[in-house]
Motif scaffolding. Structure first.
Motif, mmCIF file in Angstrom:
data_model
loop_
_atom_site.group_PDB
_atom_site.id
_atom_site.type_symbol
_atom_site.label_atom_id
_atom_site.label_comp_id
_atom_site.label_asym_id
_atom_site.label_seq_id
_atom_site.Cartn_x
_atom_site.Cartn_y
_atom_site.Cartn_z
ATOM 1 N N ARG A 26 -6.122 2.015 11.112
ATOM 2 C CA ARG A 26 -6.031 2.555 9.746
ATOM 3 C C ARG A 26 -6.627 1.592 8.731
ATOM 4 O O ARG A 26 -7.155 2.008 7.700
ATOM 5 C CB ARG A 26 -4.585 2.887 9.398
ATOM 6 N N SER A 27 -6.551 0.313 9.013
ATOM 7 C CA SER A 27 -7.157 -0.671 8.126
ATOM 8 C C SER A 27 -8.668 -0.463 8.041
ATOM 9 O O SER A 27 -9.259 -0.547 6.962
ATOM 10 C CB SER A 27 -6.846 -2.084 8.619
ATOM 11 N N GLU A 28 -9.285 -0.175 9.175
ATOM 12 C CA GLU A 28 -10.723 0.075 9.197
ATOM 13 C C GLU A 28 -11.074 1.283 8.332
ATOM 14 O O GLU A 28 -12.069 1.272 7.592
ATOM 15 C CB GLU A 28 -11.185 0.306 10.639
ATOM 16 N N TYR A 29 -10.251 2.311 8.390
ATOM 17 C CA TYR A 29 -10.473 3.503 7.564
ATOM 18 C C TYR A 29 -10.368 3.147 6.076
ATOM 19 O O TYR A 29 -11.207 3.552 5.263
ATOM 20 C CB TYR A 29 -9.453 4.578 7.934
ATOM 21 N N SER B 220 -2.980 8.498 0.452
ATOM 22 C CA SER B 220 -4.100 8.599 -0.477
ATOM 23 C C SER B 220 -3.868 7.622 -1.621
ATOM 24 O O SER B 220 -2.716 7.305 -1.961
ATOM 25 C CB SER B 220 -4.236 10.024 -1.026
ATOM 26 N N LEU B 221 -4.951 7.127 -2.202
ATOM 27 C CA LEU B 221 -4.826 6.178 -3.297
ATOM 28 C C LEU B 221 -4.069 6.810 -4.466
ATOM 29 O O LEU B 221 -4.350 7.940 -4.870
ATOM 30 C CB LEU B 221 -6.201 5.733 -3.779
ATOM 31 N N VAL C 184 -12.356 4.400 2.414
ATOM 32 C CA VAL C 184 -11.678 4.515 1.114
ATOM 33 C C VAL C 184 -12.245 3.502 0.120
ATOM 34 O O VAL C 184 -12.145 3.680 -1.088
ATOM 35 C CB VAL C 184 -10.151 4.330 1.281
ATOM 36 N N GLY C 185 -12.863 2.448 0.635
ATOM 37 C CA GLY C 185 -13.427 1.432 -0.242
ATOM 38 C C GLY C 185 -12.381 0.529 -0.868
ATOM 39 O O GLY C 185 -12.526 0.063 -1.995
ATOM 40 N N LEU C 186 -11.331 0.266 -0.115
ATOM 41 C CA LEU C 186 -10.205 -0.502 -0.627
ATOM 42 C C LEU C 186 -10.605 -1.862 -1.180
ATOM 43 O O LEU C 186 -10.084 -2.318 -2.196
ATOM 44 C CB LEU C 186 -9.173 -0.688 0.489
ATOM 45 N N TYR D 217 0.826 -1.206 0.000
ATOM 46 C CA TYR D 217 0.000 0.000 0.000
ATOM 47 C C TYR D 217 0.860 1.256 0.000
ATOM 48 O O TYR D 217 1.042 1.896 -1.039
ATOM 49 C CB TYR D 217 -0.975 0.005 1.182
ATOM 50 N N GLY D 218 1.422 1.643 1.145
ATOM 51 C CA GLY D 218 2.201 2.877 1.219
ATOM 52 C C GLY D 218 3.410 2.858 0.310
ATOM 53 O O GLY D 218 4.299 2.029 0.468
#
Length: 216
Positions: A126-129, A98-99, A134-136, A17-18
């Motif tokens: 942060r995973s929950e966010y 951010s994506l 974010v709709g990951l 991700y990051g």
């Protein structure tokens, strides 16, 4: 385990991700978080990084959100009681990422050919966010957050646990292409015989995928 696809493809692409699917150090969130901690942005990153004791422990699920922020404020020399709630701080931290829309578009194009997964060192807050706001999960076929495994990259236990979940979902013979911006992670994925690719930007990513007969 979050899985969106149960067929048995020959290959799956797994990304970090990051630094790959997510761009980090974004404002105004990072600037505000550093201000709350009353430290420089460089110091703020050092307090939150997975290379720190508290950062690793939080991403491994070994300490709670409350314990993490208490340790961060203590190390920053700040009074925790006067700061915003844990949930507000974790949301701010999540918003420092951010994506990366360019990478997202590439992966969605490739997803027509093979599944895409996300393997990242991340804490539960942060995973929950990422998943709820974010709709990951709309963009990947399997989501592998480190806190569920009790370990982080580049530790061997992380690769073994992630590999087991991928093979349970997509078949024991699936090959894995792993993409990360950190060389140590690219090299370490060989622990489970994944093929590693170092991320250097969207354009090089497209070229390297095409060289592997993928069509982003």
């Amino acid at each position: 385990m979050s899985v969106r696809h149960r067929a048995e493809p020959s290959q799956i692409i797994v990304v970090d991700y990051g630094g790959v699917l997510g761009s980090h150090h974004q404002d105004p969130a990072e600037r505000r978080l550093a201000s709350i901690l009353d430290v420089s942005r460089k110091q703020c990153r050092a307090l939150l990084t997975e290379r720190s004791t508290q950062g690793a422990a939080f991403r491994e699920g070994r300490i709670s959100e409350e314990q993490f922020w208490l340790q961060v404020f203590d190390l920053a020399g700040r009074c925790r009681a006067a700061a915003p709630p844990d949930a507000t701080l974790s949301r701010l931290w999540a918003e420092t990422y951010s994506l990366n829309r360019d990478v997202l578009a590439i992966l969605q194009a490739v997803r027509a050919e093979c599944p895409v997964g996300l393997l990242t060192n991340i804490d539960s807050a942060r995973s929950e966010y990422l998943t709820s706001e974010v709709g990951l999960l709309n963009h990947v076929d399997i989501y592998l957050p480190s806190f569920r495994f009790g370990t982080i990259k580049p530790k061997p236990a992380l690769w073994k646990a992630a590999d087991a979940e991928i093979r349970a979902a997509f078949g024991k013979n699936v090959s894995v292409l792993y993409i990360d911006d950190r060389e140590e992670h690219v090299e370490a994925c060989a622990t489970v015989r994944w093929r590693g690719m170092h991320y250097n930007g969207p354009e090089p990513l497209v070229r390297e995928m095409r060289a592997l007969s993928l069509h982003p």
